[in-house]
Design an enzyme around this catalytic site. Structure first.
Site, PDB file in Angstrom:
ATOM      1  CG  ASP A   1      -2.097  -0.987   1.014  1.00  7.02           C
ATOM      2  OD1 ASP A   1      -2.618  -1.067  -0.113  1.00  7.02           O
ATOM      3  OD2 ASP A   1      -2.453  -1.666   1.991  1.00  7.02           O
TER       4      ASP A   1
ATOM      5  CG  ASP B   1      -7.900  -3.528  -3.473  1.00  3.52           C
ATOM      6  OD1 ASP B   1      -8.258  -4.492  -4.180  1.00  3.52           O
ATOM      7  OD2 ASP B   1      -8.403  -3.299  -2.369  1.00  3.52           O
TER       8      ASP B   1
HETATM    9  N1  GLY Z   1      -7.726  -2.538   0.229  1.00  7.13           N
HETATM   10  C1  GLY Z   1      -8.255  -1.310  -0.060  1.00  7.13           C
HETATM   11  C2  GLY Z   1      -9.732  -1.243   0.035  1.00  7.13           C
HETATM   12  O1  GLY Z   1     -10.308  -1.619   1.037  1.00  7.13           O
HETATM   13  O2  GLY Z   1     -10.349  -0.807  -0.871  1.00  7.13           O
END
Ligand code: GLY
Length: 394
Positions: free
Chosen positions: A118, A178
């Protein structure tokens, strides 16, 4: 008192009472504020929120009246500084810029955190946003170091950056849709440094996602699990969606945004085609709500009683203002404009009295865990503000 005088008195009383009622309603109307003023009040709440290097505001639970605060290692930490950078750009008020810079500084420790994919969300939404409005070598250095750290999660056999480290006994090498969002940091690192390593990793990751994450109808799986010996896919599952084969709304949004952004940096038409195809899936879905705000998962059997996810709508809207630059099609602007109109109403903007550093209600974070359900979440605000900025320059 005779009957007639009594009747006259009674009618007079009723008229006076209803006049008083009307007056008090009018007073309320006069006192009620415009949506624009309400938004300005909400923006000030973000500015007034005290800087806390250990507690970045992530979400708000209305029922318990508690703000969830997270340390910088949380995937959402960069959004709050990003919101302040956006507000500086929207309002021109330098107080937002000063506060944004202060919050952003507290993200620096993340540049060496190699336990997460992230990095892009964290570092690019804070330092990266700052770099858009300030020429700052310190920010560039942090972006480069962060990109180098993120690159250590790249596996050349799989051709992707590893997403999560948990569940190792079940998922050998998980990649989530993501993760497309973290590629912007890598593309920018190459632009800043001239070192193509980061760009090449981003391209490889995008190509692997393109190959394995999309179904025939251009909806996307959430998690694809890879074999690290031969790079093949072992499983396609979900972590935050309704089930493995459902279409989790925010996952669809990350895919649309991610491939639009990848096209910006590469001009590879395969990425543009995927962004368009995923956009078509999203826009044509019979379960997309009329006001443009999707249910949290397009396949929740509770629809129409399922919760909404404002964050998915704001991510897609922001992406559409960009996608429209590459593929002029009124359906993108029609949707994005509708969402911004829907959101700029009292149904979606938090009341002026609620003293928390958030703007919009009705995002859903993690439905399977019943966590952050149908409330204000920092990234719903982030992409809303970004969409407002993009609309302005469209
Ligand atoms: N992992 C990022 C989200 O919850 O969208």
């Amino acid at each position: 008192m005779n009957r007639v005088s009594f009747l006259v008195l009674a009618i007079g009383f009723v008229m006076l009472f209803s006049a008083c009622k009307t007056d008090s309603k009018d007073d309320k109307n006069t006192a009620s504020i415009s949506v624009d003023s309400l938004l300005q009040i909400r923006y000030q709440k973000l500015l007034a929120y005290p800087v806390d290097s250990m507690g970045f505001p992530r979400s708000y639970a209305l029922a318990e009246n508690t703000i969830k605060k997270v340390p910088s290692k949380d995937w959402t930490s960069g959004f709050f500084p990003g919101n302040l950078w956006h507000l500086y750009q929207l309002t021109g008020n330098t107080k937002f810029k000063e506060k944004a810079a202060e919050w952003t500084t507290h993200m620096e420790r993340e540049k060496y955190n190699n336990g997460t994919h992230d990095m892009g969300f964290k570092v690019f939404c804070s330092f990266g946003e700052g770099l858009k409005v300030t020429e700052n070598q310190y920010y560039k250095d942090i972006i480069l170091t962060s990109a180098k750290t993120l690159s250590t999660r790249y596996n050349s056999i799989v051709g992707s950056l590893r997403s999560w480290d948990f569940n190792k006994d079940i998922w050998e090498f998980p990649v989530i849709v993501d993760n497309m969002m973290n590629l912007e940091l890598l593309f920018e690192a190459t632009r800043i440094s001239g070192d193509s390593t980061y760009h090449n990793i981003a391209v490889s990751h995008a190509n692997t996602t393109l190959k394995n994450h999309f179904r025939g109808d251009n909806s996307s799986y959430h998690v694809v699990v890879y074999d690290t010996i031969n790079g093949t896919t072992k499983d396609k599952v979900t972590h935050q969606g309704y089930d493995a084969n459902s279409s989790w709304a925010r996952g669809q949004a990350w895919g649309i945004y991610g491939f639009t952004m990848c096209y910006r940096y590469t001009k590879n038409v395969k990425y543009l085609e995927q962004a368009k195809a995923s956009a078509a899936f999203y826009l044509n879905h019979p379960n997309l709500r009329d006001d443009g705000i999707p249910y949290w998962d397009f396949n929740d059997p509770d629809i129409p009683n399922a919760v909404r996810d404002v964050s998915a709508a704001t991510i897609v809207s922001s992406a559409f203002y960009e996608l429209n630059d590459y593929d002029r099609n009124p359906k993108y602007l029609t949707y994005a404009d509708k969402v911004l109109t829907t959101l700029q109403t009292e149904e979606y903007i938090l009341d002026a009295e609620i003293d928390v550093p958030f703007i919009l209600d009705h995002s859903t974070g993690n439905w399977p865990k019943k966590d952050e359900m149908d409330g204000p979440i920092v990234y719903g605000d982030y992409y809303f503000l970004e969409a407002l900025l993009r609309k302005r320059s469209n």
